[in-house]
Design an enzyme around this catalytic site. Structure first.
Site, mmCIF file in Angstrom:
data_model
loop_
_atom_site.group_PDB
_atom_site.id
_atom_site.type_symbol
_atom_site.label_atom_id
_atom_site.label_comp_id
_atom_site.label_asym_id
_atom_site.label_seq_id
_atom_site.Cartn_x
_atom_site.Cartn_y
_atom_site.Cartn_z
ATOM 1 N N LYS A 1 0.770 -1.171 0.009
ATOM 2 C CA LYS A 1 -0.114 0.031 0.019
ATOM 3 C C LYS A 1 0.800 1.274 0.037
ATOM 4 O O LYS A 1 0.659 2.265 -0.598
ATOM 5 C CB LYS A 1 -0.867 -0.019 1.288
ATOM 6 C CG LYS A 1 -1.917 1.071 1.061
ATOM 7 C CD LYS A 1 -2.989 0.613 2.252
ATOM 8 C CE LYS A 1 -3.892 -0.264 2.025
ATOM 9 N NZ LYS A 1 -4.732 -0.785 3.164
ATOM 10 N N ARG B 1 -3.660 2.865 8.295
ATOM 11 C CA ARG B 1 -3.826 1.320 7.642
ATOM 12 C C ARG B 1 -2.522 0.709 7.696
ATOM 13 O O ARG B 1 -1.419 1.277 7.495
ATOM 14 C CB ARG B 1 -4.136 1.727 6.239
ATOM 15 C CG ARG B 1 -5.468 2.334 6.094
ATOM 16 C CD ARG B 1 -5.796 2.335 4.483
ATOM 17 N NE ARG B 1 -7.327 2.496 4.139
ATOM 18 C CZ ARG B 1 -7.606 3.983 3.732
ATOM 19 N NH1 ARG B 1 -7.030 4.887 3.708
ATOM 20 N NH2 ARG B 1 -8.892 3.778 3.703
ATOM 21 N N GLY C 1 -5.886 -10.603 7.404
ATOM 22 C CA GLY C 1 -5.802 -11.007 8.524
ATOM 23 C C GLY C 1 -5.316 -9.964 9.561
ATOM 24 O O GLY C 1 -5.491 -10.240 10.799
ATOM 25 N N MET D 1 -4.985 -5.745 10.806
ATOM 26 C CA MET D 1 -5.828 -4.927 11.178
ATOM 27 C C MET D 1 -5.957 -4.022 10.117
ATOM 28 O O MET D 1 -4.898 -3.818 9.122
ATOM 29 C CB MET D 1 -5.002 -4.159 12.216
ATOM 30 C CG MET D 1 -5.991 -3.041 12.834
ATOM 31 S SD MET D 1 -5.206 -1.603 13.613
ATOM 32 C CE MET D 1 -5.197 -0.351 12.313
ATOM 33 N N ARG E 1 -2.920 -1.340 -6.725
ATOM 34 C CA ARG E 1 -2.097 -2.598 -6.508
ATOM 35 C C ARG E 1 -2.646 -3.303 -7.543
ATOM 36 O O ARG E 1 -3.501 -3.282 -8.359
ATOM 37 C CB ARG E 1 -2.412 -3.450 -5.234
ATOM 38 C CG ARG E 1 -3.766 -3.779 -5.192
ATOM 39 C CD ARG E 1 -4.382 -4.428 -3.846
ATOM 40 N NE ARG E 1 -5.707 -4.838 -3.604
ATOM 41 C CZ ARG E 1 -6.170 -5.002 -2.368
ATOM 42 N NH1 ARG E 1 -5.557 -5.491 -1.501
ATOM 43 N NH2 ARG E 1 -7.485 -5.336 -2.311
ATOM 44 N N HIS F 1 0.650 -43.711 -4.146
ATOM 45 C CA HIS F 1 0.515 -44.438 -5.645
ATOM 46 C C HIS F 1 -0.823 -43.790 -6.163
ATOM 47 O O HIS F 1 -0.748 -43.146 -7.410
ATOM 48 C CB HIS F 1 0.053 -45.936 -5.534
ATOM 49 C CG HIS F 1 -0.352 -46.550 -6.567
ATOM 50 N ND1 HIS F 1 -1.721 -46.838 -6.948
ATOM 51 C CD2 HIS F 1 0.527 -47.009 -7.566
ATOM 52 C CE1 HIS F 1 -1.671 -47.180 -8.294
ATOM 53 N NE2 HIS F 1 -0.347 -47.775 -8.376
ATOM 54 N N ARG G 1 6.878 -46.264 -18.155
ATOM 55 C CA ARG G 1 6.808 -47.395 -17.267
ATOM 56 C C ARG G 1 6.257 -48.527 -18.055
ATOM 57 O O ARG G 1 5.195 -48.540 -18.581
ATOM 58 C CB ARG G 1 6.209 -47.111 -15.894
ATOM 59 C CG ARG G 1 6.976 -46.215 -15.043
ATOM 60 C CD ARG G 1 6.081 -45.424 -14.140
ATOM 61 N NE ARG G 1 4.965 -44.468 -15.054
ATOM 62 C CZ ARG G 1 4.554 -43.506 -14.480
ATOM 63 N NH1 ARG G 1 5.291 -42.779 -13.554
ATOM 64 N NH2 ARG G 1 3.737 -42.598 -15.256
ATOM 65 N N ARG H 1 11.722 -47.579 -19.472
ATOM 66 C CA ARG H 1 12.208 -48.103 -18.547
ATOM 67 C C ARG H 1 11.998 -49.272 -18.388
ATOM 68 O O ARG H 1 10.639 -49.857 -18.503
ATOM 69 C CB ARG H 1 11.880 -47.216 -17.110
ATOM 70 C CG ARG H 1 12.402 -47.731 -16.087
ATOM 71 C CD ARG H 1 11.904 -46.908 -14.862
ATOM 72 N NE ARG H 1 10.599 -47.394 -14.448
ATOM 73 C CZ ARG H 1 9.864 -46.729 -13.440
ATOM 74 N NH1 ARG H 1 10.576 -45.806 -12.602
ATOM 75 N NH2 ARG H 1 8.781 -47.273 -13.204
ATOM 76 N N GLU I 1 19.015 -42.892 -9.518
ATOM 77 C CA GLU I 1 17.893 -42.536 -8.482
ATOM 78 C C GLU I 1 18.329 -43.213 -6.978
ATOM 79 O O GLU I 1 17.437 -43.198 -6.187
ATOM 80 C CB GLU I 1 16.481 -43.205 -8.720
ATOM 81 C CG GLU I 1 16.630 -44.732 -9.274
ATOM 82 C CD GLU I 1 15.497 -45.225 -9.882
ATOM 83 O OE1 GLU I 1 14.318 -44.796 -9.647
ATOM 84 O OE2 GLU I 1 15.514 -46.014 -10.781
ATOM 85 N N SER J 1 19.106 -40.180 -16.476
ATOM 86 C CA SER J 1 17.652 -39.636 -15.934
ATOM 87 C C SER J 1 17.545 -39.842 -14.612
ATOM 88 O O SER J 1 17.637 -40.751 -13.896
ATOM 89 C CB SER J 1 16.475 -40.386 -17.065
ATOM 90 O OG SER J 1 15.254 -39.938 -16.282
ATOM 91 N N GLY K 1 15.739 -39.868 -11.258
ATOM 92 C CA GLY K 1 14.751 -40.358 -10.679
ATOM 93 C C GLY K 1 14.608 -39.700 -9.202
ATOM 94 O O GLY K 1 14.750 -40.323 -8.378
ATOM 95 N N THR K 2 14.124 -38.565 -9.420
ATOM 96 C CA THR K 2 14.227 -37.616 -8.182
ATOM 97 C C THR K 2 13.115 -38.213 -7.110
ATOM 98 O O THR K 2 13.179 -37.707 -5.784
ATOM 99 C CB THR K 2 14.004 -36.453 -8.492
ATOM 100 O OG1 THR K 2 13.162 -35.867 -8.885
ATOM 101 C CG2 THR K 2 15.447 -35.857 -8.875
ATOM 102 N N CYS L 1 13.101 -37.334 -14.427
ATOM 103 C CA CYS L 1 11.958 -38.043 -14.767
ATOM 104 C C CYS L 1 10.864 -38.041 -13.555
ATOM 105 O O CYS L 1 10.192 -38.986 -13.501
ATOM 106 C CB CYS L 1 11.829 -39.204 -15.560
ATOM 107 S SG CYS L 1 12.768 -40.478 -14.933
ATOM 108 N N TYR M 1 16.914 -31.977 -20.555
ATOM 109 C CA TYR M 1 15.440 -32.089 -20.522
ATOM 110 C C TYR M 1 14.930 -32.351 -19.240
ATOM 111 O O TYR M 1 15.615 -32.841 -18.335
ATOM 112 C CB TYR M 1 14.990 -32.929 -21.621
ATOM 113 C CG TYR M 1 15.072 -34.608 -21.150
ATOM 114 C CD1 TYR M 1 14.172 -35.166 -20.459
ATOM 115 C CD2 TYR M 1 16.521 -35.207 -21.438
ATOM 116 C CE1 TYR M 1 14.568 -36.535 -20.123
ATOM 117 C CE2 TYR M 1 16.635 -36.583 -21.228
ATOM 118 C CZ TYR M 1 15.675 -37.243 -20.420
ATOM 119 O OH TYR M 1 15.856 -38.404 -19.893
#
Lengths: 900, 900
Positions: free
Chosen positions: B27, B97, B106, B108, B353, B474, B580, B637, B767, B786, B788-789, B856, B876
């Site tokens: 503001k 304000r 939330g 004042m 704003r 899953h 997969r 895979r 992975e 690749s 696999g995180t 991936c 990628y």
């Protein structure tokens, strides 16, 4: 210059050097050495292991230059001996023996009398004036060449000899049918006739006549030795012993002028140890056979006599041998195992090598040699192996039991998880086993698998046998901690808990039947065999004292009870590196009820009420351990396993619990179901429990500090180290450390004691990769790190210890995939997991330069892993009490290596 | 120089700069900006967020210097306006304000008319010649100060006003009982009387009289704003929105000269958007209230009119407003949300704003602004958020349904796993659900948890609801792949499979009853609500085209079927990064029977026989996918899950299987038992299966290459990339790659095709930590990596995705432990897991400089994670089809950032 493949020895001079064991093989280097120090060695030459290696690289063809070199060395040998190979008048005879760099049974052993053929055998007969001797030599050569060089059936040729004796010779001697004929009763002419028959047989089997050209004989024999390197049993042996093809590329071949122990009573052959290999006493020890060849000793056909007999009958040779003994020990600085032959009164040394010995002898010899000034204390320490130590501590099956008896009783073979032996009655329930043991029975606990609830019965049992699991399963780890004989992964075992019986391939045993386990080999025997107890030689104590001088890190133990702690101090531990608090919860029904009540609690108040019941138990346990540790630091790990390990999973157990703690059965059942996890190893455990239920942490910390105060007030120094398990982030440890400190300090205040009086530390385990990766952040709070390499191995490799038994063996088996050299749960995976350990140390110390760092996984008691820990800068290692001496040894050996 | 805490604005000049949003708040910076560009802003000053931060550091005391600065700026304001705060003749009145740096409800809101007291109110009455107006202002000020600054009950003061009207005023007006009195009917004198009553009430409640000293009023109001920063609802909001205390230290306070919209018909107040926030059309859009204060608009007491009314009644002001609109859009380069007041014909701007808007409007406005030359294409792309995109694609519950109706139907709230909405009949069995869907029913699948066997039913369902699991369970992962509405972890749900019913807190629903899910919020409603379908604005397509220009990495998809592949191409995918193969095994009964037969097989021959049944299915599946992907690379895979996921675990299923494949039931049962694992995540899965059963690998590779040959012969380019999962060592990959190559080349040969025609690659997933740690070794064989995180996160953090729901929320919840900022399964843990990813890339490329590397895991479709992947040099990213646009956007935004 062309590559040197062949090394000559003879005329008090040898081309090979002591450092060339990898090139000359053990036997070759021994011969060269003995020649060089002036011992009477029949001259000869050694074809190098390199030649063998290149033979394989060339597709089983000799490398270029090898033939020329062998020919040149043979010519040199002929010149030195004044004889020629195949000379029809006075032939040079040679032996051909394999000799790898590492002791390696399974390869071709020996061909004797090479150089004999139809003509030279006659010259030999004339020259020695002993037709029978010459033709017996030819007979032996043909048989050995046929079987060992050509791979023909040995039995075929031996039975031909037997048949010859039973027909031709028996007829001449007019023996009745069934009366045997001795070898010595066969005459020279008969042996000649036999040789013709054997050659004919050879021709029939090979398709070519027996080689008369001595060069062809030699070439064939060398090839035979080369080829035996890749014989199935040799390959298997290397695989089992984890000898990689990269380390040793092939076997050497030793060609040596023949000498003969079988020329009458002034001849003979013997084997000797420079000291007693059983007791280690400095006494000459050996066997001798008059009028015999070396192979007769090995074959055990005739019973040899003690060396004292030789001393009596041929004092000159015996005294000469004594000088050899002393010369060789001084030269090799170790007890030697000798082979020698006496050829008509002349001593010839055929082999020297480090003598095998019992563990007790190992310590005595090493100790004595230091006292004698032969070796240094460092050398004494460096030559002890973990196996030498382990075998000192465990009982074994009475060595007087015959192999046949054992073989008859063998039921099956499992994974040898903890060495030693145990015998007793089998029980399938931990509780029943415990009762039986309390009644004075010797008990073997047999289970599909064990769980923390079985710990009482496991402790009471003499030995443990499980159907599933590997060397790091629950059963194995717990048993190892106690040094208790344990065989796991016994897959052929089928256990019927209901009917209290087990069966193995059709053999059924009931509860109470006897079983004997050999935890060192994994053998399981039916029946009860007598055991013999271990005895610690005083030299062990002395050498371990030396070891402790060379150590740069301290050695602690993993112990959960005052008994274990006491045992560990006896074993040389200097503190506890891992005291698991959860085993304490199973100790009595009262305790397990309280922890279950805590778990089922639905409100924090109810949880605290249950925890308060546990606190006095934990406090007393800790006080006992603090007392036992006499001022040594004690690292106590807060509760670690997931809560579902504590609850009853069967309907009855759940109903009982519900009744006992006054909670509806459905609530108990629901709570147990909620606790189920798909991957408990990666689940709600370790300090994650303390994040969710900080009141558990409060209770444990309070118990620890209260115990510390009680013991301190008895004027015993206490150094508690509170360890938070499974930390994965700096902030996580910060939150929990604050909580620990708050509780700890308030207990100190209540007891009017200060932190200077009880200098407690707060640290953490580093046991998941993220902890190692963010160790700099974690070290902002942690006062010490303890690498939990069991779990760190599981997470870094994505391998569940409990499940890996199905496929990990393939990974370690060189014949199958051969991906890893060792089971990573036994020997720390330095390449992978080790990287994270190093990184964790580096990052931790980048924040706190002098951060105290140790290890408390199973690897803390394994030779190579401990050495690695020392090299990368840890301050201490911790292992189960029985492994403490191994850790001390490993640390000392690395300390000695580093000081060089 | 003393620290600057207070910033003046007024007289066409402001001290605050546009860059100071973090200091001045949203503001404050808007007021400063508007002042600076010459818009009519009532003058005032802003107390900085820093002052608020230091207020808390000081234990809720003003930092030194603040009081002096406020006094100085107040003096400046008094000078500029020519009025004095509290002046009994012509008082300066101000509003106070709050204004945080980030939009943050939330706190004042507002105190108006500060500066009035018993004396100045008279001056104000005289000066404005409006006694009623002055006392109404005083009445409002007392009420606001009491409730918002002092935290007294607002209702208490409002009911006092109501009672005053019902008694005093109604009596004067002679109203009957029950007839209401309007505020405007209360006279100035009556309001004065009311003010006295309110002040008395204030004194009674506070214990001190209402402050008459204007400075005390100002100080109290500033403190009230400061204190509201730590009010429960503000703290909760920041926690929910993951706004860390480190990012924003406090709120600013804006003190602004009062202007009045309530001075009659030439006055008024309004809010406006510079463009239509719903459609995004370039049309001025707003509401206006004649003769009213701003709070009346917000409170919704009176119904406002459209801006067109203002245009009609006060063209001058309206035209002025149009100029403001254009000036502000040009200045801010974005659609603005404005607040203004007209004080007796004079326009005053009170706030500007960034305007909130619908996703469709977001795209339209950004696109139009590029066309209008206001912003660049890069700016347009950078201001789109993943949320804007996601909300475009999912159906939602009809927005015309009233909140009350929804609230009445709300059953429970679960974890919002996949956004969108779904409504239909509930079914508890995947098979039954599938049948019902095939019969044309709209179906909601309700399960305790889902498993791969449920995939058919999951696919057939409109929405999925599970009792357990988190956002990466899953159910969540599979549903996300399809963009299918999914709510998981609905803990209050109790499901009774046997009786086909579910219950939530007493409400019971039977199979076939209706349920509506809001996957965006996690809300579960009883009954069936109408849904509205998503529509893609054409501007979306255009902006995504721009995004693709700025991307430096390609975006692939995780897809297992030709349908998914086709969908992903529609969404902009440029290849498959993860196909997969195991889902295919569940597709038909025939397939699942064959894989089960393979698993139960006891000989290699029997295993191969069963695999041969699967091969044609796999081949056809792959051919379909290759066709759908039109020459884009397809990464397949090899089988990954542990085999126990494929076998029936119930007795009946095992008996059926035994019968079907002609194997004794006990064998099947035994095999299933043997497959049980304690930690399947770390068990016998991934390429470990191929090490044990290479024939599975053979079959899959053969199917892939055969499919490639078939499709290639139809003149469609095929680029298969064979990916080996769960590799942990270089040698492991080497062994398997050799096997893949052997099979692949022999298929090519059979088909008379060369590798140049089908340039297949062999790579691996990284992975588990050890793979990243030894990536240099693995890269010796791998042709691509690749990451696999998902699994890498599990192993690096020692966290089971399936189990972490019990404690991970505490770790992410800032109010509880607050250890992690995000759920690491949703947003890549850059600090921990990210280190390993970086290390893996570095090590991999140290061996192969141009190694192709991608990701991936689920993170491949998450904004911050994708940006990280781009920054660390991946080639990628790959994600589920519905997340492809988000990945494209993220990659583009990072590309734009990097090009700066």
């Amino acid at each position: 210059m062309a590559k040197k493949y062949v090394y000559f020895f003879g005329g008090r001079k040898a081309e090979g050097k002591p450092s060339q064991k990898m090139v000359l093989g053990g036997k070759g280097v021994g011969l060269a050495e003995m020649t060089n120090i002036g011992l009477p060695v029949p001259p000869g030459f050694t074809v190098s292991t390199t030649a063998c290696g290149e033979y394989y690289e060339n597709g089983r063809k000799w490398p270029s230059g090898l033939k020329k070199q062998v020919q040149a060395q043979l010519a040199k040998l002929e010149k030195l001996t004044g004889k020629k190979l195949g000379d029809p008048n006075d032939p040079l005879l040679v032996s051909v023996r394999s000799g790898a760099a590492l002791s390696m049974p399974g390869m071709m052993e020996t061909i004797l009398n090479l150089g004999l053929n139809d003509k030279s055998v006659e010259g030999q007969a004339e020259k020695t004036n002993n037709r029978r001797f010459a033709y017996d030599g030819y007979r032996r050569f043909i048989m050995m060449y046929a079987s060992t060089a050509m791979g023909l059936s040995k039995e075929e040729f031996e039975s031909a000899f037997d048949q010859f004796k039973e027909t031709v010779v028996a007829k001449r001697l007019k023996r009745k049918k069934g009366e045997s004929v001795l070898d010595t009763e066969v005459t020279g002419d008969e042996l000649k006739q036999l040789c013709e028959e054997l050659k004919a047989k050879y021709k029939k089997m090979v398709g070519k006549p027996f080689p008369q050209n001595p060069w062809a004989q030699l070439e064939g024999s060398i090839n035979a030795v080369f080829n035996s390197w890749m014989a199935d049993k040799a390959v298997t042996y290397r695989r089992v012993e984890k000898i990689s093809e990269n380390e040793v590329c092939g076997t050497a071949v030793n060609i040596c002028t023949m000498v003969f122990g079988n020329k009458g009573e002034t001849s003979g052959t013997g084997v000797a140890f420079t000291r007693d290999p059983n007791s280690g006493k400095n006494e000459f020890y050996g066997d001798y056979l008059f009028n015999a060849q070396g192979e007769d000793v090995v074959a055990g056909i005739r019973t040899p006599v003690k060396l004292a007999e030789l001393q009596k009958k041929n004092k000159k040779v015996y005294n000469q041998l004594l000088k050899v003994r002393s010369k060789l020990e001084k030269h090799n600085k170790d007890m030697q195992d000798l082979e020698f032959t006496v050829d008509e009164g002349t001593l010839y040394m055929l082999q020297t090598r480090r003598g095998k010995r019992t563990p007790a002898a190992t310590f005595k010899i090493a100790y004595d040699m230091v006292r004698e000034g032969l070796i240094t204390e460092q050398e004494a320490v460096s030559r002890i192996t973990p196996d030498d130590i382990e075998r000192l501590f465990y009982p074994e099956i009475d060595t007087s039991i015959s192999r046949q008896d054992l073989s008859d009783a063998l039921l099956t073979v499992g994974v040898n998880a903890v060495p030693g032996a145990a015998a007793g009655k089998i029980y399938f329930s931990a509780t029943v086993a415990e009762t039986a043991a309390n009644n004075g029975e010797r008990v073997i606990l047999v289970r599909k698998e064990t769980s923390p609830e079985d710990v009482g019965g496991m402790h009471a049992a003499r030995g443990i046998l499980t159907q599933t699991g590997g060397k790091t399963s629950h059963a194995a780890v717990v048993a190892r901690g106690w040094g208790k004989c344990c065989i796991v992964g016994c897959e052929h075992l089928e256990i019927d808990y209901k009917n209290k019986k087990m069966s193995v391939k059709g053999t059924v045993l009931q509860e109470g039947d006897f079983l004997t386990l050999n935890g060192s080999s994994g053998d399981v025997y039916k029946g009860e065999f007598p055991l013999i107890d271990p005895r610690l030689p005083k030299e062990y104590t002395q050498i371990m004292k030396w070891a402790d001088k060379f150590r740069t890190v301290s050695v602690r133990t993993n112990a959960d009870t005052p008994e274990d702690a006491g045992k560990a101090i006896e074993m040389g531990a200097e503190g506890i590196g891992l005291c698991r608090t959860e085993h304490m919860f199973f100790d009595t029904q009262e305790r397990i009820d309280a922890i279950r009540e805590m778990i089922v609690a639905e409100t924090i108040e109810a949880r605290i009420k249950a925890l308060e019941k546990l606190r006095p138990f934990q406090r007393d346990d800790f006080a006992g351990i603090f007392k036992a540790m006499k001022g040594y630091p004690v690292t106590i790990r807060l509760i670690d396993p997931p809560l579902h390990e504590f609850v009853p999973h069967d309907d009855k157990g759940q109903r009982d619990l519900a009744k006992k703690i006054g909670v509806p059965y459905t609530k108990v059942k629901q709570r147990v179901e909620l606790l189920h996890e798909f991957n408990p190893m990666l689940g709600h455990r370790g300090c994650r429990l303390a994040i969710t239920y900080p009141e558990i942490l409060d209770m444990q910390v309070r118990a620890i500090l209260e115990a510390a105060c009680i013991v301190t007030k008895k004027n015993i120094k206490v150094k508690p180290e509170i360890m938070i398990p499974l930390t994965m982030a700096g902030r996580e440890l910060e939150i929990l450390s604050e909580r620990v400190r708050k509780v700890a300090n308030s207990v100190l205040k209540e007891n009017k004691l200060s932190k200077s009086k009880i200098p407690y530390l707060i640290g953490t385990m580093i046991e998941i990769p993220r902890a190692a990766l963010t160790a700099d952040k974690i070290a902002e709070t942690a006062e010490f790190f303890s690498f939990g390499t069991n779990d760190l191995t599981q997470t870094t490799m994505g391998l569940s210890r409990d499940d890996s038994g199905r496929f990990l063996p393939d990974y370690v088996d060189e014949k199958k995939a051969g991906i890893f050299k060792n089971d990573p749960f036994q020997v720390l995976d330095q390449e992978g997991v080790g990287q994270l350990v190093k990184l964790g140390i580096k990052k931790g110390r980048s924040t706190k330069k002098n951060l105290k760092i140790g290890i408390c996984g199973e690897h803390g008691g394994e030779l190579e892993s401990v050495k690695f820990c020392v090299r990368i800068g840890m301050n201490y290692v911790s292992c189960s009490p029985y492994r403490v001496p191994i850790a001390r040894l490993a640390a000392a050996q690395q300390g000695i290596a580093d000081s060089k």
